[in-house]
Design an enzyme around this catalytic site. Structure first.
Site, PDB file in Angstrom:
ATOM      1  N   HIS A   1      -2.855 -30.960  51.922  1.00 22.75           N
ATOM      2  CA  HIS A   1      -3.578 -30.852  53.195  1.00 22.75           C
ATOM      3  C   HIS A   1      -4.340 -32.117  53.568  1.00 22.75           C
ATOM      4  O   HIS A   1      -5.296 -32.060  54.333  1.00 22.75           O
ATOM      5  CB  HIS A   1      -4.538 -29.654  53.140  1.00 22.75           C
ATOM      6  CG  HIS A   1      -3.826 -28.343  53.063  1.00 22.75           C
ATOM      7  ND1 HIS A   1      -4.432 -27.172  52.658  1.00 22.75           N
ATOM      8  CD2 HIS A   1      -2.530 -28.016  53.344  1.00 22.75           C
ATOM      9  CE1 HIS A   1      -3.537 -26.187  52.684  1.00 22.75           C
ATOM     10  NE2 HIS A   1      -2.378 -26.671  53.088  1.00 22.75           N
ATOM     11  N   ARG A  16     -18.447 -33.817  55.607  1.00 23.38           N
ATOM     12  CA  ARG A  16     -17.665 -33.392  54.422  1.00 23.38           C
ATOM     13  C   ARG A  16     -17.480 -34.594  53.478  1.00 23.38           C
ATOM     14  O   ARG A  16     -17.558 -34.486  52.278  1.00 23.38           O
ATOM     15  CB  ARG A  16     -16.274 -32.885  54.809  1.00 23.38           C
ATOM     16  CG  ARG A  16     -16.198 -31.668  55.706  1.00 23.38           C
ATOM     17  CD  ARG A  16     -16.360 -30.377  54.947  1.00 23.38           C
ATOM     18  NE  ARG A  16     -17.743 -30.134  54.570  1.00 23.38           N
ATOM     19  CZ  ARG A  16     -18.728 -29.830  55.434  1.00 23.38           C
ATOM     20  NH1 ARG A  16     -18.481 -29.696  56.705  1.00 23.38           N
ATOM     21  NH2 ARG A  16     -19.948 -29.645  55.009  1.00 23.38           N
TER      22      ARG A  16
HETATM   23  N1  LIG Z   1     -13.006 -28.951  48.183  1.00 22.50           N
HETATM   24  C1  LIG Z   1     -12.158 -29.013  49.236  1.00 22.50           C
HETATM   25  O1  LIG Z   1     -11.397 -29.957  49.376  1.00 22.50           O
HETATM   26  C2  LIG Z   1     -12.118 -27.857  50.232  1.00 22.50           C
HETATM   27  C3  LIG Z   1     -13.197 -26.971  50.354  1.00 22.50           C
HETATM   28  C4  LIG Z   1     -13.101 -25.919  51.296  1.00 22.50           C
HETATM   29  C5  LIG Z   1     -11.958 -25.778  52.079  1.00 22.50           C
HETATM   30  N2  LIG Z   1     -10.940 -26.675  51.944  1.00 22.50           N
HETATM   31  C6  LIG Z   1      -9.732 -26.506  52.811  1.00 22.50           C
HETATM   32  O2  LIG Z   1      -9.560 -25.145  53.203  1.00 22.50           O
HETATM   33  C7  LIG Z   1      -8.321 -24.579  52.741  1.00 22.50           C
HETATM   34  C8  LIG Z   1      -8.473 -23.163  52.181  1.00 22.50           C
HETATM   35  O3  LIG Z   1      -9.767 -23.042  51.649  1.00 22.50           O
HETATM   36  P1  LIG Z   1     -10.380 -21.746  50.941  1.00 22.50           P
HETATM   37  O4  LIG Z   1     -11.808 -21.936  50.687  1.00 22.50           O
HETATM   38  O5  LIG Z   1      -9.909 -20.496  51.579  1.00 22.50           O
HETATM   39  O6  LIG Z   1      -9.691 -21.897  49.577  1.00 22.50           O
HETATM   40  P2  LIG Z   1      -8.765 -20.940  49.015  1.00 22.50           P
HETATM   41  O7  LIG Z   1      -7.893 -20.247  49.961  1.00 22.50           O
HETATM   42  O8  LIG Z   1      -8.144 -21.862  48.074  1.00 22.50           O
HETATM   43  O9  LIG Z   1      -9.781 -19.765  48.374  1.00 22.50           O
HETATM   44  C9  LIG Z   1     -10.856 -20.008  47.477  1.00 22.50           C
HETATM   45  C10 LIG Z   1     -10.546 -19.266  46.186  1.00 22.50           C
HETATM   46  O10 LIG Z   1     -11.372 -19.780  45.163  1.00 22.50           O
HETATM   47  C11 LIG Z   1     -11.914 -18.687  44.421  1.00 22.50           C
HETATM   48  N3  LIG Z   1     -13.144 -19.191  43.834  1.00 22.50           N
HETATM   49  C12 LIG Z   1     -14.366 -19.392  44.409  1.00 22.50           C
HETATM   50  N4  LIG Z   1     -15.213 -19.926  43.524  1.00 22.50           N
HETATM   51  C13 LIG Z   1     -14.541 -20.072  42.362  1.00 22.50           C
HETATM   52  C14 LIG Z   1     -14.871 -20.584  41.065  1.00 22.50           C
HETATM   53  N5  LIG Z   1     -16.079 -21.062  40.789  1.00 22.50           N
HETATM   54  N6  LIG Z   1     -13.922 -20.581  40.126  1.00 22.50           N
HETATM   55  C15 LIG Z   1     -12.671 -20.092  40.373  1.00 22.50           C
HETATM   56  N7  LIG Z   1     -12.300 -19.587  41.567  1.00 22.50           N
HETATM   57  C16 LIG Z   1     -13.232 -19.590  42.548  1.00 22.50           C
HETATM   58  C17 LIG Z   1     -12.060 -17.552  45.409  1.00 22.50           C
HETATM   59  O11 LIG Z   1     -12.065 -16.298  44.725  1.00 22.50           O
HETATM   60  C18 LIG Z   1     -10.792 -17.751  46.259  1.00 22.50           C
HETATM   61  O12 LIG Z   1      -9.697 -17.059  45.701  1.00 22.50           O
HETATM   62  C19 LIG Z   1      -7.896 -25.507  51.653  1.00 22.50           C
HETATM   63  O13 LIG Z   1      -6.536 -25.423  51.547  1.00 22.50           O
HETATM   64  C20 LIG Z   1      -8.482 -26.860  52.076  1.00 22.50           C
HETATM   65  O14 LIG Z   1      -7.592 -27.548  52.924  1.00 22.50           O
HETATM   66  C21 LIG Z   1     -11.001 -27.706  51.041  1.00 22.50           C
END
Ligand SMILES: NC(=O)c1ccc[n+]([C@@H]2O[C@H](COP(=O)([O-])OP(=O)(O)OC[C@H]3O[C@@H](n4cnc5c(N)ncnc54)[C@H](O)[C@@H]3O)[C@@H](O)[C@H]2O)c1
Length: 232
Positions: free
Chosen positions: A106, A58
């Site tokens: 987180h 990651r």
């Molecule tokens: N980039 C990171 O740091 C990262 C990535 C994945 C997961 N996580 C970890 O996992 C936990 C939850 O992750 P999750 O994936 O369920 O996130 P989340 O619960 O925040 O859900 C993802 C959301 O993003 C929306 N989405 C997807 N692509 C999008 C775009 N291009 N524009 C706008 N909205 C969009 C989806 O519809 C959904 O509602 C986080 O709190 C974090 O700790 C972090």
């Protein structure tokens, strides 16, 4: 005239257009892994090597990723607003996009800590290996809040949301608690902009302005909607 307080709650969706995948969009898997196998205290006890491999990978992904227009746009809003970003993300794209006031609920991928003493936190850009020790002689682990672990930063986040003049939610499915519960602390009468490809279910919120768009387009639209607001 003092600036209005604009508070943003962001989730993995804001970094999706930077190439960092959310996990809820891919059938409950995170880059092919079950969350229980890599992001829980049980996983760490059972197979620390797998957990380290997962987060080391990651970390490489995040190093290769660049902030997108949504991260940059929120940073630009600092000119007109007193902006605080509360993010569930472990990446540093808000900071690299220019936001200066970011609270990570987180944890952070570029930090590691002693598995016993949570106050012994260190910067890390490379890999964490089995046998890497903190000052207290304990194994180092990612500075990440795993599922089933307490979220200490929530105490700092709650008053920030309570004092907001404008609340913005970007790219979060609002299913991971306690982070999702933060929306309920926003004063009932302030505007609440929700930007998401698929607007999450929020039954009890008032004054919602839903922007059902990808984060980059959604934040650009938000900026034009807020232009007038910063002057009122
Ligand atoms: N980039 C990171 O740091 C990262 C990535 C994945 C997961 N996580 C970890 O996992 C936990 C939850 O992750 P999750 O994936 O369920 O996130 P989340 O619960 O925040 O859900 C993802 C959301 O993003 C929306 N989405 C997807 N692509 C999008 C775009 N291009 N524009 C706008 N909205 C969009 C989806 O519809 C959904 O509602 C986080 O709190 C974090 O700790 C972090």
């Amino acid at each position: 005239m003092s600036k209005k307080k604009l508070v943003v709650l962001s989730g993995a969706g804001i970094s999706a257009e930077s190439g960092l995948r959310t996990f809820r969009d891919s059938d409950g898997l995170w880059e092919g892994y079950n969350i229980e196998d890599v992001a829980t205290p049980r996983a760490w006890r059972k197979d620390p090597q797998l957990v380290l491999d997962f987060y080391n990978y990651r970390r490489k992904n995040v190093l290769d990723a660049q902030p997108n227009a949504a991260h940059y746009g929120l940073a630009e809003l600092q000119k007109d607003f007193d902006v605080t970003i509360i993010t569930q993300n472990i990446d540093d794209l808000h900071e690299r996009g220019g936001s200066t006031n970011v609270l990570h609920l987180h944890g952070e991928i570029f930090k590691m800590r002693s598995e016993r003493d949570h106050a012994l936190v260190y910067e890390i850009k490379g890999d964490i290996k089995i046998g890497d020790k903190a000052e207290d002689g304990q194994q180092l682990r990612p500075h990440i809040v795993w599922f089933e672990e307490p979220v200490p930063m929530i105490e700092e986040a709650i008053p920030v949301v309570r004092n907001a003049d404008i609340f913005v939610v970007v790219g979060t499915s609002l299913v991971v608690y306690p982070a999702a519960g933060l929306v309920n602390y926003a004063p009932w009468d302030i505007p609440k902009y929700i930007i998401d490809k698929r607007i999450p279910y929020t039954s009890e919120l008032t004054n919602i302005i839903a922007i059902e768009k990808p984060a980059t387009e959604g934040v650009t639209l938000l900026m034009s909607l807020l232009k007038e607001d910063s002057k009122s």
